[in-house]
Design a protein around this motif. Structure first.
Motif, PDB file in Angstrom:
ATOM      1  N   GLY A  86      31.356  50.168 -20.783  1.00  0.00           N
ATOM      2  CA  GLY A  86      30.487  51.101 -20.081  1.00  0.00           C
ATOM      3  C   GLY A  86      29.091  51.174 -20.662  1.00  0.00           C
ATOM      4  N   GLY A  87      28.994  50.942 -21.984  1.00  0.00           N
ATOM      5  CA  GLY A  87      27.702  51.047 -22.649  1.00  0.00           C
ATOM      6  C   GLY A  87      26.877  49.786 -22.632  1.00  0.00           C
ATOM      7  N   LEU A  88      27.514  48.640 -22.723  1.00  0.00           N
ATOM      8  CA  LEU A  88      26.802  47.364 -22.719  1.00  0.00           C
ATOM      9  C   LEU A  88      27.607  46.318 -21.963  1.00  0.00           C
ATOM     10  CD1 LEU A  88      24.366  45.750 -23.585  1.00  0.00           C
ATOM     11  CD2 LEU A  88      25.512  45.264 -25.756  1.00  0.00           C
TER      12      LEU A  88
ATOM     13  N   ILE B 261      22.992  45.643 -31.638  1.00  0.00           N
ATOM     14  CA  ILE B 261      23.666  45.605 -32.939  1.00  0.00           C
ATOM     15  C   ILE B 261      25.160  45.879 -32.772  1.00  0.00           C
ATOM     16  CG2 ILE B 261      23.916  46.814 -35.148  1.00  0.00           C
ATOM     17  CD1 ILE B 261      20.890  47.226 -35.166  1.00  0.00           C
ATOM     18  N   VAL B 262      25.496  46.877 -31.976  1.00  0.00           N
ATOM     19  CA  VAL B 262      26.904  47.202 -31.709  1.00  0.00           C
ATOM     20  C   VAL B 262      27.607  46.009 -31.074  1.00  0.00           C
ATOM     21  CG1 VAL B 262      28.449  48.664 -30.367  1.00  0.00           C
ATOM     22  CG2 VAL B 262      26.475  49.676 -31.511  1.00  0.00           C
ATOM     23  N   ALA B 263      26.973  45.402 -30.069  1.00  0.00           N
ATOM     24  CA  ALA B 263      27.551  44.243 -29.390  1.00  0.00           C
ATOM     25  C   ALA B 263      27.799  43.106 -30.370  1.00  0.00           C
ATOM     26  CB  ALA B 263      26.633  43.780 -28.265  1.00  0.00           C
ATOM     27  N   CYS B 264      26.835  42.866 -31.245  1.00  0.00           N
ATOM     28  CA  CYS B 264      26.941  41.780 -32.220  1.00  0.00           C
ATOM     29  C   CYS B 264      28.122  42.004 -33.164  1.00  0.00           C
ATOM     30  CB  CYS B 264      25.639  41.672 -33.011  1.00  0.00           C
ATOM     31  SG  CYS B 264      25.544  40.218 -34.069  1.00  0.00           S
ATOM     32  N   ILE B 265      28.268  43.210 -33.682  1.00  0.00           N
ATOM     33  CA  ILE B 265      29.356  43.530 -34.610  1.00  0.00           C
ATOM     34  C   ILE B 265      30.717  43.349 -33.943  1.00  0.00           C
ATOM     35  CG2 ILE B 265      30.461  45.373 -35.933  1.00  0.00           C
ATOM     36  CD1 ILE B 265      27.629  46.495 -36.451  1.00  0.00           C
TER      37      ILE B 265
ATOM     38  N   ILE C 202      25.577  34.285 -30.325  1.00  0.00           N
ATOM     39  CA  ILE C 202      24.240  33.697 -30.446  1.00  0.00           C
ATOM     40  C   ILE C 202      23.257  34.405 -29.524  1.00  0.00           C
ATOM     41  CG2 ILE C 202      22.848  31.620 -30.049  1.00  0.00           C
ATOM     42  CD1 ILE C 202      24.582  31.513 -32.564  1.00  0.00           C
ATOM     43  N   GLN C 203      23.705  34.697 -28.295  1.00  0.00           N
ATOM     44  CA  GLN C 203      22.841  35.387 -27.330  1.00  0.00           C
ATOM     45  C   GLN C 203      22.432  36.761 -27.836  1.00  0.00           C
ATOM     46  OE1 GLN C 203      24.427  35.997 -23.279  1.00  0.00           O
ATOM     47  NE2 GLN C 203      23.501  38.016 -23.377  1.00  0.00           N
ATOM     48  N   VAL C 204      23.411  37.522 -28.348  1.00  0.00           N
ATOM     49  CA  VAL C 204      23.122  38.876 -28.818  1.00  0.00           C
ATOM     50  C   VAL C 204      22.220  38.843 -30.050  1.00  0.00           C
ATOM     51  CG1 VAL C 204      24.138  40.982 -29.758  1.00  0.00           C
ATOM     52  CG2 VAL C 204      25.244  39.842 -27.842  1.00  0.00           C
ATOM     53  N   ILE C 205      22.475  37.905 -30.969  1.00  0.00           N
ATOM     54  CA  ILE C 205      21.639  37.794 -32.165  1.00  0.00           C
ATOM     55  C   ILE C 205      20.209  37.425 -31.791  1.00  0.00           C
ATOM     56  CG2 ILE C 205      21.228  36.418 -34.263  1.00  0.00           C
ATOM     57  CD1 ILE C 205      24.242  36.272 -34.639  1.00  0.00           C
ATOM     58  N   SER C 206      20.055  36.542 -30.802  1.00  0.00           N
ATOM     59  CA  SER C 206      18.697  36.163 -30.360  1.00  0.00           C
ATOM     60  C   SER C 206      17.971  37.348 -29.762  1.00  0.00           C
ATOM     61  CB  SER C 206      18.777  35.007 -29.354  1.00  0.00           C
ATOM     62  OG  SER C 206      19.375  35.428 -28.134  1.00  0.00           O
ATOM     63  N   ASP C 207      18.721  38.233 -29.063  1.00  0.00           N
ATOM     64  CA  ASP C 207      18.102  39.447 -28.512  1.00  0.00           C
ATOM     65  C   ASP C 207      17.637  40.378 -29.630  1.00  0.00           C
ATOM     66  OD1 ASP C 207      18.534  38.609 -25.936  1.00  0.00           O
ATOM     67  OD2 ASP C 207      20.410  39.706 -25.684  1.00  0.00           O
ATOM     68  N   LEU C 208      18.369  40.360 -30.752  1.00  0.00           N
ATOM     69  CA  LEU C 208      17.996  41.219 -31.880  1.00  0.00           C
ATOM     70  C   LEU C 208      16.749  40.699 -32.606  1.00  0.00           C
ATOM     71  CD1 LEU C 208      21.494  41.963 -33.488  1.00  0.00           C
ATOM     72  CD2 LEU C 208      19.954  43.638 -32.446  1.00  0.00           C
TER      73      LEU C 208
END
Length: 255
Positions: free
Chosen positions: A154-156, A109-113, A247-253
């Motif tokens: 560092g986190g993602l 979620i953080v990555a997507c935002i 798109i990649q991050v949303i698909s992971d969500l």
């Protein structure tokens, strides 16, 4: 140790080596190594936190090799990059600390935002004509944005190098120089983040080493290709890379 050597020289090891090369080329050129590396490692069954740790190790090693080359060739002045590297190192370990306390879903979620905000910032901003190969970065930039980008790295880290490149571009630095300066920040943030993950005990050396060796090879190939990227190509490709990452991050969500 013998078992590790056998694992590194296996077909799986060669595949991981190839993944490292491709990811690093994409990372150096467009700041999106995670677009290749993270889904590839997740696909072969590596857990998300271990995948991030391997990504930090591979990117840190490959960045270090290019930092040495860029410093020796005096393409980037190390003295001017030291403040950025120090703040990136602090940000990297801070991000790793936070990541070990967050669930995979929250990380995505953080990555997507972050990526969506930067995507609209990128397409809204008008390109300024600059091409300063030796910019006075102390006057043009500050340490706030690189610090928060390094925490995220560092986190993602999905698209973190792209965020750094975009930041430097907005400070009227040429694309080639922005990509080169980003390697210094990535080295610092990835190294401290990886050391934290190593201390936390979630590093798979059987995967990390072949990916890292491939990343070293790929980083130098990427540096050779960068000067041939035309300005119009960059304007078109950067938003596309951002969009694909989103798109990649949303698909992971969702899946």
């Amino acid at each position: 140790m013998e078992n590790l050597f056998i694992e590194w020289l296996s077909i799986d090891g060669l595949i991981l080596f190839a993944i490292g090369i491709l990811a690093s080329i994409v990372g150096v050129m467009f700041g999106a190594a995670g677009f290749v590396l993270l889904p590839s490692l997740l696909l072969v069954g590596i857990p998300i936190h271990a995948t991030v740790a391997i990504n930090k190790f591979a990117t840190g090693i490959s960045s270090f090799s290019t930092v040495i080359v860029l410093t020796l060739k005096k393409r980037v002045q190390l003295k001017k990059m030291i403040p950025f590297m120090l703040i990136a190192a602090i940000g990297g370990i801070s991000g790793a600390f936070l990541a070990t306390r967050l669930a995979e879903h929250t990380m995505n979620i953080v990555a997507c935002i972050v990526l969506i905000v930067m995507f609209f910032f990128l397409i809204k901003s008008k390109k300024k004509e600059v091409i300063n190969e030796q910019p006075d970065i102390e006057k043009k930039t500050n340490l706030i944005a690189p610090f928060f980008i390094s925490i995220y790295d560092g986190g993602l880290g999905t698209g973190s190098a792209l965020l750094n490149i975009t930041y430097f571009l907005k400070k009227q630095v040429s694309y080639v120089m922005a990509a080169e300066m980003t390697r210094f920040l990535m080295f610092a943030s990835c190294t401290t983040a990886f050391l934290f993950y190593l201390f936390y005990g979630i590093v798979n050396w059987g995967v990390a080493v072949p990916v890292a060796v491939g990343s070293i090879v790929g980083s130098h190939i990427g540096l050779k290709i960068i000067p041939y990227l035309k300005g119009k190509w960059v304007e078109i490709l950067l938003p596309i890379i951002f969009f694909l990452l989103i798109i990649q991050v949303i698909s992971d969500l969702l899946f």
